[in-house]
Design an enzyme around this catalytic site. Structure first.
Site, PDB file in Angstrom:
ATOM      1  N   ASP A 204       0.848  -1.193   0.000  1.00 29.73           N
ATOM      2  CA  ASP A 204       0.000   0.000   0.000  1.00 29.73           C
ATOM      3  C   ASP A 204       0.876   1.232   0.000  1.00 29.73           C
ATOM      4  OD1 ASP A 204       0.235   1.103   2.993  1.00 29.73           O
ATOM      5  OD2 ASP A 204       0.202  -1.081   3.063  1.00 29.73           O
ATOM      6  N   ASP A 206       0.508   3.731   2.445  1.00 31.35           N
ATOM      7  CA  ASP A 206       0.330   4.318   3.769  1.00 31.35           C
ATOM      8  C   ASP A 206      -0.899   5.223   3.775  1.00 31.35           C
ATOM      9  OD1 ASP A 206       1.041   4.424   6.439  1.00 31.35           O
ATOM     10  OD2 ASP A 206       2.356   6.139   6.180  1.00 31.35           O
TER      11      ASP A 206
END
Length: 248
Positions: A204, A206
């Site tokens: 991802d 964040d």
């Protein structure tokens, strides 16, 4: 054992035809009892650090028991795959980063085997083994994976993800990945006299990507989806790397 492997989020099994080793540690029970098996003549031990089914959040992982179990089995090298959020926009979900530095921002974990009266101050300038990390990166590229060489992972307490302000601070410090489990695990591996390779899988971004509002902040479902999609690649990397690791 020759090599030990920690399983991270979504990575709860690795070896086939295994034997479960029931053991006690001075620090309580490990996340799961280690299983041992073989890969091309190498004896390998495996523990999923969150337990099967991810029943242990990061702040409740008994890192001392897990690392002690591997050391008691005689492992010399620990491979430590971990899920991570990228703090840079130039990496892709599913990329690997063979990290070479660590920043510990946790605050409530048992992080040493030396609680007294014996005291040992661990030299820890370089937390990860550079030659082993370079070899793992080489092998990753050989099998068609994208592996970024070097990088700093900042370890947060969890189980919540970062605020935008925290993430911005981490970015401004120049750190590359954010994770919840590499500390105190890596320091304990070093205290136990084993070498460590940290293999970050980018799951991802964040809190998203600066200046790109189309990239959403991290959520648990997306993290596990990326891990599931790339689990076979991680298993292949480990299976290819383990027979080629120099253990001396």
């Amino acid at each position: 054992m020759d090599v030990a492997v920690f399983g991270g989020s979504g990575f709860y099994d690795f070896l086939d035809d295994v034997e479960v080793v029931e053991l006690d540690t001075p620090y309580g029970s490990p996340s799961e009892m280690p299983v041992v098996g073989g890969i091309d003549g190498r004896r390998v031990a495996f523990i999923p650090r969150h337990g099967v089914g991810h029943r242990l959040p990061a702040h409740r992982v008994n890192a001392r028991a897990n690392v002690w179990a591997f050391a008691a089995l005689g492992a010399r090298v620990v491979l430590s795959p971990f899920a991570s959020g990228a703090l840079r926009a130039d990496v892709e979900r599913g990329d690997l980063m063979i990290v070479d530095q660590l920043v510990d921002r946790t605050h409530s974990r048992q992080g040493t085997f030396f609680d007294g009266p014996e005291t040992f101050h661990l030299p820890f300038a370089d937390p990860y083994d550079a030659p082993l990390g370079a070899l793992v990166a080489d092998i990753a590229e050989e099998i068609g994976l994208t592996a970024h060489r070097g990088g700093t992972v900042v370890v947060i307490e969890g189980p919540r993800f970062s605020t935008r302000a925290e993430s911005e601070f981490h970015r401004r410090m120049g750190w590359d990945l954010v994770n919840m489990t590499q500390a105190p695990e890596v320091a304990l591996v070093a205290e136990a006299g084993m070498r460590c390779v940290g293999i970050g899988m980018v799951t991802d971004y964040d809190v998203g990507v600066v200046d790109d509002p189309s990239v959403d902040a991290v959520n648990q479902e997306d993290v596990f989806a990326v891990i599931e999609a790339n689990a076979a690649s991680m298993r292949r990397l480990l299976s290819e790397a383990i027979p080629r690791l120099p253990l001396d």
